[in-house]
Scaffold this motif. Structure first.
Motif, PDB file in Angstrom:
ATOM      1  N   THR A 148       0.790  -1.144  -0.015  1.00  0.00           N
ATOM      2  CA  THR A 148      -0.032  -0.023   0.132  1.00  0.00           C
ATOM      3  C   THR A 148       0.843   1.201   0.109  1.00  0.00           C
ATOM      4  O   THR A 148       0.255   2.327  -0.582  1.00  0.00           O
ATOM      5  CB  THR A 148      -0.892   0.186   1.181  1.00  0.00           C
ATOM      6  N   TYR A 150       1.306   2.942   2.722  1.00  0.00           N
ATOM      7  CA  TYR A 150       0.873   3.722   3.722  1.00  0.00           C
ATOM      8  C   TYR A 150       1.336   3.162   4.946  1.00  0.00           C
ATOM      9  O   TYR A 150       1.350   2.238   5.330  1.00  0.00           O
ATOM     10  CB  TYR A 150      -0.622   3.445   3.889  1.00  0.00           C
ATOM     11  N   SER A 152       0.958   4.717   7.930  1.00  0.00           N
ATOM     12  CA  SER A 152      -0.206   4.533   9.215  1.00  0.00           C
ATOM     13  C   SER A 152      -0.897   3.310   8.839  1.00  0.00           C
ATOM     14  O   SER A 152      -1.069   2.529  10.108  1.00  0.00           O
ATOM     15  CB  SER A 152      -1.067   5.943   8.623  1.00  0.00           C
ATOM     16  N   LEU A 153      -1.349   2.714   7.851  1.00  0.00           N
ATOM     17  CA  LEU A 153      -2.348   1.639   7.549  1.00  0.00           C
ATOM     18  C   LEU A 153      -1.342   0.464   8.373  1.00  0.00           C
ATOM     19  O   LEU A 153      -1.708  -0.557   8.849  1.00  0.00           O
ATOM     20  CB  LEU A 153      -2.542   1.345   6.224  1.00  0.00           C
ATOM     21  N   SER A 154      -0.006   0.415   7.662  1.00  0.00           N
ATOM     22  CA  SER A 154       0.884  -0.631   8.069  1.00  0.00           C
ATOM     23  C   SER A 154       1.002  -0.733   9.625  1.00  0.00           C
ATOM     24  O   SER A 154       1.009  -1.989  10.436  1.00  0.00           O
ATOM     25  CB  SER A 154       2.433  -0.384   7.459  1.00  0.00           C
ATOM     26  N   CYS A 157      -2.097  -2.194  11.098  1.00  0.00           N
ATOM     27  CA  CYS A 157      -2.097  -3.787  10.980  1.00  0.00           C
ATOM     28  C   CYS A 157      -1.359  -4.348  11.896  1.00  0.00           C
ATOM     29  O   CYS A 157      -1.452  -5.580  12.498  1.00  0.00           O
ATOM     30  CB  CYS A 157      -1.942  -3.961   9.605  1.00  0.00           C
ATOM     31  N   LEU A 196      -6.696   7.768   9.617  1.00  0.00           N
ATOM     32  CA  LEU A 196      -7.840   7.053   9.216  1.00  0.00           C
ATOM     33  C   LEU A 196      -8.795   7.526   8.451  1.00  0.00           C
ATOM     34  O   LEU A 196      -9.416   7.135   7.257  1.00  0.00           O
ATOM     35  CB  LEU A 196      -8.562   6.208  10.394  1.00  0.00           C
ATOM     36  N   LEU A 199      -7.364   8.273   5.223  1.00  0.00           N
ATOM     37  CA  LEU A 199      -7.223   7.040   4.165  1.00  0.00           C
ATOM     38  C   LEU A 199      -8.749   6.685   3.597  1.00  0.00           C
ATOM     39  O   LEU A 199      -8.729   6.539   2.437  1.00  0.00           O
ATOM     40  CB  LEU A 199      -6.867   5.717   5.185  1.00  0.00           C
ATOM     41  N   GLU A 204      -4.574  10.250   2.251  1.00  0.00           N
ATOM     42  CA  GLU A 204      -3.242   9.973   3.201  1.00  0.00           C
ATOM     43  C   GLU A 204      -1.949   9.924   2.203  1.00  0.00           C
ATOM     44  O   GLU A 204      -1.974   9.413   1.182  1.00  0.00           O
ATOM     45  CB  GLU A 204      -3.641   8.601   3.774  1.00  0.00           C
TER      46      GLU A 204
END
Length: 215
Positions: A148, A150, A152-154, A157, A196, A199, A204
């Motif tokens: 991705t 990203y 932040s998303l990583s 998760c 979030l 995203l 993002e």
């Protein structure tokens, strides 16, 4: 058992966590306050965006070391108080010290109580408490980041990976470690609320660690 000495170690853990790595490196080498740019946070992710890859890696490494070192201070309190290694009481002291360091990172006394989101310091803490679960978190972080771009998303998760792995894979019998894992999820969601929102809106920013962005 709480002693003046153990309270002093907790204070030291907070001061260690309060070292504003991104702020100090930004001021020392670039003459800027990283909190005035990008997302406005004094953490590794914003350091990558604002200060570049090399400085971002340095910030991330030092912030991880802060969490790891602060957590391992439990060994200096004394086994007569903490109990033997890997006992529930010892892990409780590790968690207390690690959480204190994370709070220092979030609210650093050396930077006007305006810190980062604590992900790297949290990881250092997890690494100190359960390195196997920490390595699994790294794997998830890298895979999600490669897919991705990203951070932040990583991070989100990877944060959710810790409690799931502690409960279902490593089957920890220490209740405080499981409870801590749940708190990590809540903390990451709270500190990444704006991420979030961005995203969901597709706004993002991405971080390209292994390749340059093609315009």
């Amino acid at each position: 058992m709480i002693t003046v000495y153990s309270l002093g170690v907790l204070l030291f853990a907070y001061l260690l966590g309060s070292i504003p790595t991104a702020v100090w490196l930004g001021q020392a080498f670039y003459g800027i306050d990283v909190r005035e740019y990008g997302s406005g946070n004094a953490g590794a992710t914003n350091a990558f965006r604002v200060l570049g890859k090399k400085t971002g890696i340095a910030v991330m490494s030092i912030d991880i070391a802060k969490g790891f070192t602060a957590t391992k201070l439990a060994a200096f309190i004394g086994f007569s108080i903490t109990g033997p290694h890997h006992s529930a009481q010892y892990v409780n002291y590790e968690l207390a010290l690690g959480v204190t360091a994370v709070m220092g990172h979030l609210f650093p006394i050396f930077a006007g109580f305006r810190g980062g989101k604590g992900v790297a310091t949290l990881f250092g803490m997890i690494l100190a408490v359960n390195y196997e679960a920490a390595l699994l978190c790294v794997l998830v972080f890298v895979v999600v980041l490669l897919i991705t771009n990203y951070v932040s998303l990583s991070s989100i998760c990877a944060g959710f990976t810790f409690p799931l792995s502690v409960v279902f894979i490593f089957q920890s019998s220490i209740k405080s470690e499981v409870l801590y894992g749940m708190c990590v999820c809540i903390l990451i969601l709270v500190t990444h609320q704006k991420n979030l929102e961005r995203l969901l809106k597709g706004k993002e920013s991405k971080v390209y660690l292994f390749k340059k962005k093609i315009k």
